[in-house]
Design a protein around this motif. Structure first.
Motif, PDB file in Angstrom:
ATOM      1  N   LYS A  34       0.837  -1.194   0.000  1.00 10.33           N
ATOM      2  CA  LYS A  34       0.000   0.000   0.000  1.00 10.33           C
ATOM      3  C   LYS A  34       0.877   1.251   0.000  1.00 10.33           C
ATOM      4  CE  LYS A  34      -4.044  -1.917   2.338  1.00 10.33           C
ATOM      5  NZ  LYS A  34      -4.961  -1.798   3.509  1.00 10.33           N
ATOM      6  N   GLU A  35       0.446   2.217  -0.774  1.00 14.65           N
ATOM      7  CA  GLU A  35       1.189   3.469  -0.832  1.00 14.65           C
ATOM      8  C   GLU A  35       1.051   4.214   0.496  1.00 14.65           C
ATOM      9  OE1 GLU A  35       1.315   7.612  -3.449  1.00 14.65           O
ATOM     10  OE2 GLU A  35      -0.127   6.035  -3.912  1.00 14.65           O
ATOM     11  N   GLU A  36       2.175   4.601   1.065  1.00  8.04           N
ATOM     12  CA  GLU A  36       2.168   5.307   2.338  1.00  8.04           C
ATOM     13  C   GLU A  36       1.909   6.788   2.117  1.00  8.04           C
ATOM     14  OE1 GLU A  36       5.076   6.120   6.202  1.00  8.04           O
ATOM     15  OE2 GLU A  36       5.653   4.687   4.633  1.00  8.04           O
ATOM     16  N   LEU A  37       0.894   7.304   2.818  1.00  7.91           N
ATOM     17  CA  LEU A  37       0.549   8.714   2.693  1.00  7.91           C
ATOM     18  C   LEU A  37       1.206   9.508   3.814  1.00  7.91           C
ATOM     19  CD1 LEU A  37      -3.263   8.466   1.849  1.00  7.91           C
ATOM     20  CD2 LEU A  37      -1.337   8.689   0.274  1.00  7.91           C
ATOM     21  N   ASN A  38       1.642  10.698   3.491  1.00  7.33           N
ATOM     22  CA  ASN A  38       2.272  11.583   4.471  1.00  7.33           C
ATOM     23  C   ASN A  38       1.591  12.946   4.454  1.00  7.33           C
ATOM     24  OD1 ASN A  38       4.457   9.954   5.587  1.00  7.33           O
ATOM     25  ND2 ASN A  38       5.321  10.016   3.520  1.00  7.33           N
ATOM     26  N   PRO A  39       0.391  13.049   5.048  1.00 10.78           N
ATOM     27  CA  PRO A  39      -0.226  14.379   5.132  1.00 10.78           C
ATOM     28  C   PRO A  39       0.625  15.287   5.995  1.00 10.78           C
ATOM     29  CG  PRO A  39      -1.404  12.811   6.504  1.00 10.78           C
ATOM     30  CD  PRO A  39      -0.420  12.018   5.709  1.00 10.78           C
ATOM     31  N   PRO A  40       0.540  16.594   5.792  1.00 10.19           N
ATOM     32  CA  PRO A  40       1.402  17.519   6.545  1.00 10.19           C
ATOM     33  C   PRO A  40       1.004  17.582   8.006  1.00 10.19           C
ATOM     34  CG  PRO A  40      -0.201  18.748   5.285  1.00 10.19           C
ATOM     35  CD  PRO A  40      -0.361  17.304   4.869  1.00 10.19           C
ATOM     36  N   GLU A  41       1.968  17.958   8.847  1.00 11.02           N
ATOM     37  CA  GLU A  41       1.679  18.196  10.248  1.00 11.02           C
ATOM     38  C   GLU A  41       1.123  19.609  10.427  1.00 11.02           C
ATOM     39  OE1 GLU A  41       5.189  17.328  12.490  1.00 11.02           O
ATOM     40  OE2 GLU A  41       5.121  15.182  12.027  1.00 11.02           O
ATOM     41  N   LYS A  42       0.668  19.924  11.634  1.00 12.68           N
ATOM     42  CA  LYS A  42       0.125  21.249  11.921  1.00 12.68           C
ATOM     43  C   LYS A  42       1.234  22.292  11.969  1.00 12.68           C
ATOM     44  CE  LYS A  42      -3.792  19.934  14.875  1.00 12.68           C
ATOM     45  NZ  LYS A  42      -4.354  20.135  16.244  1.00 12.68           N
ATOM     46  N   ALA A  43       0.941  23.474  11.469  1.00 10.89           N
ATOM     47  CA  ALA A  43       1.835  24.622  11.660  1.00 10.89           C
ATOM     48  C   ALA A  43       1.529  25.266  13.006  1.00 10.89           C
ATOM     49  CB  ALA A  43       1.649  25.633  10.540  1.00 10.89           C
ATOM     50  N   ILE A  44       2.493  26.011  13.527  1.00  7.17           N
ATOM     51  CA  ILE A  44       2.321  26.720  14.796  1.00  7.17           C
ATOM     52  C   ILE A  44       2.483  28.215  14.540  1.00  7.17           C
ATOM     53  CG2 ILE A  44       3.204  27.055  17.133  1.00  7.17           C
ATOM     54  CD1 ILE A  44       4.192  24.175  17.042  1.00  7.17           C
ATOM     55  N   GLY A  45       1.451  28.986  14.862  1.00  2.21           N
ATOM     56  CA  GLY A  45       1.489  30.423  14.635  1.00  2.21           C
ATOM     57  C   GLY A  45       2.488  31.127  15.536  1.00  2.21           C
ATOM     58  N   VAL A  46       3.157  32.136  14.998  1.00  3.52           N
ATOM     59  CA  VAL A  46       4.137  32.922  15.749  1.00  3.52           C
ATOM     60  C   VAL A  46       3.652  34.359  15.934  1.00  3.52           C
ATOM     61  CG1 VAL A  46       6.503  33.795  15.774  1.00  3.52           C
ATOM     62  CG2 VAL A  46       6.042  31.477  14.936  1.00  3.52           C
ATOM     63  N   LEU A  47       3.328  35.029  14.828  1.00  2.00           N
ATOM     64  CA  LEU A  47       2.836  36.406  14.854  1.00  2.00           C
ATOM     65  C   LEU A  47       1.564  36.514  14.028  1.00  2.00           C
ATOM     66  CD1 LEU A  47       6.096  38.521  14.336  1.00  2.00           C
ATOM     67  CD2 LEU A  47       4.760  38.312  16.441  1.00  2.00           C
ATOM     68  N   PRO A  48       0.613  37.327  14.492  1.00  2.00           N
ATOM     69  CA  PRO A  48       0.559  38.099  15.739  1.00  2.00           C
ATOM     70  C   PRO A  48       0.528  37.192  16.969  1.00  2.00           C
ATOM     71  CG  PRO A  48      -1.096  38.857  14.154  1.00  2.00           C
ATOM     72  CD  PRO A  48      -0.579  37.559  13.652  1.00  2.00           C
ATOM     73  N   ALA A  49       1.090  37.684  18.068  1.00  2.00           N
ATOM     74  CA  ALA A  49       1.116  36.905  19.302  1.00  2.00           C
ATOM     75  C   ALA A  49      -0.304  36.605  19.753  1.00  2.00           C
ATOM     76  CB  ALA A  49       1.869  37.667  20.388  1.00  2.00           C
ATOM     77  N   ASN A  50      -0.520  35.373  20.208  1.00  2.00           N
ATOM     78  CA  ASN A  50      -1.863  34.940  20.577  1.00  2.00           C
ATOM     79  C   ASN A  50      -2.377  35.671  21.825  1.00  2.00           C
ATOM     80  OD1 ASN A  50      -4.191  33.254  20.406  1.00  2.00           O
ATOM     81  ND2 ASN A  50      -3.352  31.974  22.037  1.00  2.00           N
ATOM     82  N   GLY A  51      -3.609  36.170  21.729  1.00  2.00           N
ATOM     83  CA  GLY A  51      -4.265  36.790  22.869  1.00  2.00           C
ATOM     84  C   GLY A  51      -3.686  38.112  23.286  1.00  2.00           C
ATOM     85  N   GLU A  52      -3.144  38.871  22.332  1.00  2.00           N
ATOM     86  CA  GLU A  52      -2.537  40.169  22.647  1.00  2.00           C
ATOM     87  C   GLU A  52      -2.873  41.186  21.559  1.00  2.00           C
ATOM     88  OE1 GLU A  52       1.644  39.909  23.174  1.00  2.00           O
ATOM     89  OE2 GLU A  52       1.531  38.302  24.679  1.00  2.00           O
ATOM     90  N   PRO A  53      -2.752  42.474  21.880  1.00  2.00           N
ATOM     91  CA  PRO A  53      -2.847  43.487  20.821  1.00  2.00           C
ATOM     92  C   PRO A  53      -1.705  43.301  19.829  1.00  2.00           C
ATOM     93  CG  PRO A  53      -3.061  44.480  22.996  1.00  2.00           C
ATOM     94  CD  PRO A  53      -2.621  43.068  23.214  1.00  2.00           C
ATOM     95  N   CYS A  54      -1.994  43.506  18.559  1.00  2.00           N
ATOM     96  CA  CYS A  54      -0.978  43.319  17.528  1.00  2.00           C
ATOM     97  C   CYS A  54       0.052  44.454  17.585  1.00  2.00           C
ATOM     98  CB  CYS A  54      -1.641  43.292  16.157  1.00  2.00           C
ATOM     99  SG  CYS A  54      -0.482  43.183  14.796  1.00  2.00           S
ATOM    100  N   SER A  55       1.336  44.074  17.588  1.00  2.00           N
ATOM    101  CA  SER A  55       2.397  45.081  17.641  1.00  2.00           C
ATOM    102  C   SER A  55       3.261  45.096  16.381  1.00  2.00           C
ATOM    103  CB  SER A  55       3.291  44.832  18.865  1.00  2.00           C
ATOM    104  OG  SER A  55       3.875  43.538  18.804  1.00  2.00           O
ATOM    105  N   ASP A  56       3.081  44.110  15.503  1.00  2.00           N
ATOM    106  CA  ASP A  56       3.899  44.026  14.289  1.00  2.00           C
ATOM    107  C   ASP A  56       3.029  44.390  13.083  1.00  2.00           C
ATOM    108  OD1 ASP A  56       5.750  43.508  12.343  1.00  2.00           O
ATOM    109  OD2 ASP A  56       6.334  41.551  13.110  1.00  2.00           O
TER     110      ASP A  56
END
Length: 236
Positions: A34-56
């Motif tokens: 069987k052909e092995e599938l490799n779906p992508p993993e999750k990305a992790i957000g960096v900016l804007p910072a989570n739960g804060e006013p945007c500064s960038d």
């Protein structure tokens, strides 16, 4: 001669049957891998910072209602490209395809947004956790709450999930919550009008995928939605 003819006929029949089984693999023959599938993993957000006013961000010339906000995230294994999705409340307002790990998007001033990154390759896609931020500027109305930061822990002895979250609001308003629990995309639990930021222990089944969705609401009718997906395929 009849005897020789009979032997020849038997030989031809045996040869044809042998060729047929060789081509079809025969009963109990080796199956192709069987052909092995490799779906992508999750990305992790960096900016804007989570739960804060945007500064960038950058000002936009001759535009006092919008700003150019910078978005970035960590590379996801096996990902070939990404989509950035931005929501205001439950309304999707931006969906942008990106080849790298950074992009800039024009958004209104003085609003709370939630965003996610979808990692994509030829074998499938994976959606990140939900992040939120407030764009700079004086709000046109009361700010919406930030998307809750959800934590899931596992009690492997009792096969229970321990779900909690942290909610906040730029205005400091009191918040209430709704929580939905999905098992393999099927809704199994629903909790409404919560003041607590945790749920009673939830039983889970090994080798299943669960999604937890938390809606944070203030008394002005503003809300934001946060979602995380956890897998019990690998054990804990």
């Amino acid at each position: 001669m009849k005897y020789v003819k009979h032997i020849i006929e038997l030989y031809i029949i045996s040869f044809v049957v042998g060729v047929f089984f060789a081509c079809s693999g025969g009963e109990g023959g080796e199956q192709p891998p069987k052909e092995e599938l490799n779906p992508p993993e999750k990305a992790i957000g960096v900016l804007p910072a989570n739960g804060e006013p945007c500064s960038d961000y950058e000002e936009i010339a001759e535009n006092d209602t919008q700003v150019l906000i910078s978005f970035s995230w960590n590379s996801a294994r096996f990902a070939q490209s990404y989509e950035v999705i931005i929501l205001e409340g439950s309304n999707e307002i931006v969906r942008k395809s990106v080849g790298g790990l950074h992009t800039e998007i024009e958004l209104d001033r003085g609003k709370t947004y939630t965003w996610q990154i979808v990692s994509i390759n030829d074998d499938g896609s994976s959606t990140s956790n939900t992040y939120s931020f407030t764009s700079p500027g004086i709000p046109q109305r009361n700010f919406a709450p930030y998307a809750a930061t959800i934590t899931v822990e596992f009690d492997t002895i009792n096969s229970e999930m321990l779900i909690s979250w942290v909610g906040s609001d730029e205005d400091g308003d009191a918040l209430s919550y709704e929580a939905l629990i999905y098992q393999s995309n099927e809704l199994i639990y629903e909790f409404n009008d919560l003041s607590d930021t945790f749920l009673p222990p939830i039983s889970y089944i090994p080798s299943r995928e669960y999604s937890i969705e938390v809606t944070s609401k203030d008394s002005f009718g503003n809300f934001s939605i946060s979602e995380v997906t956890v897998s019990t395929f690998s054990g804990f």
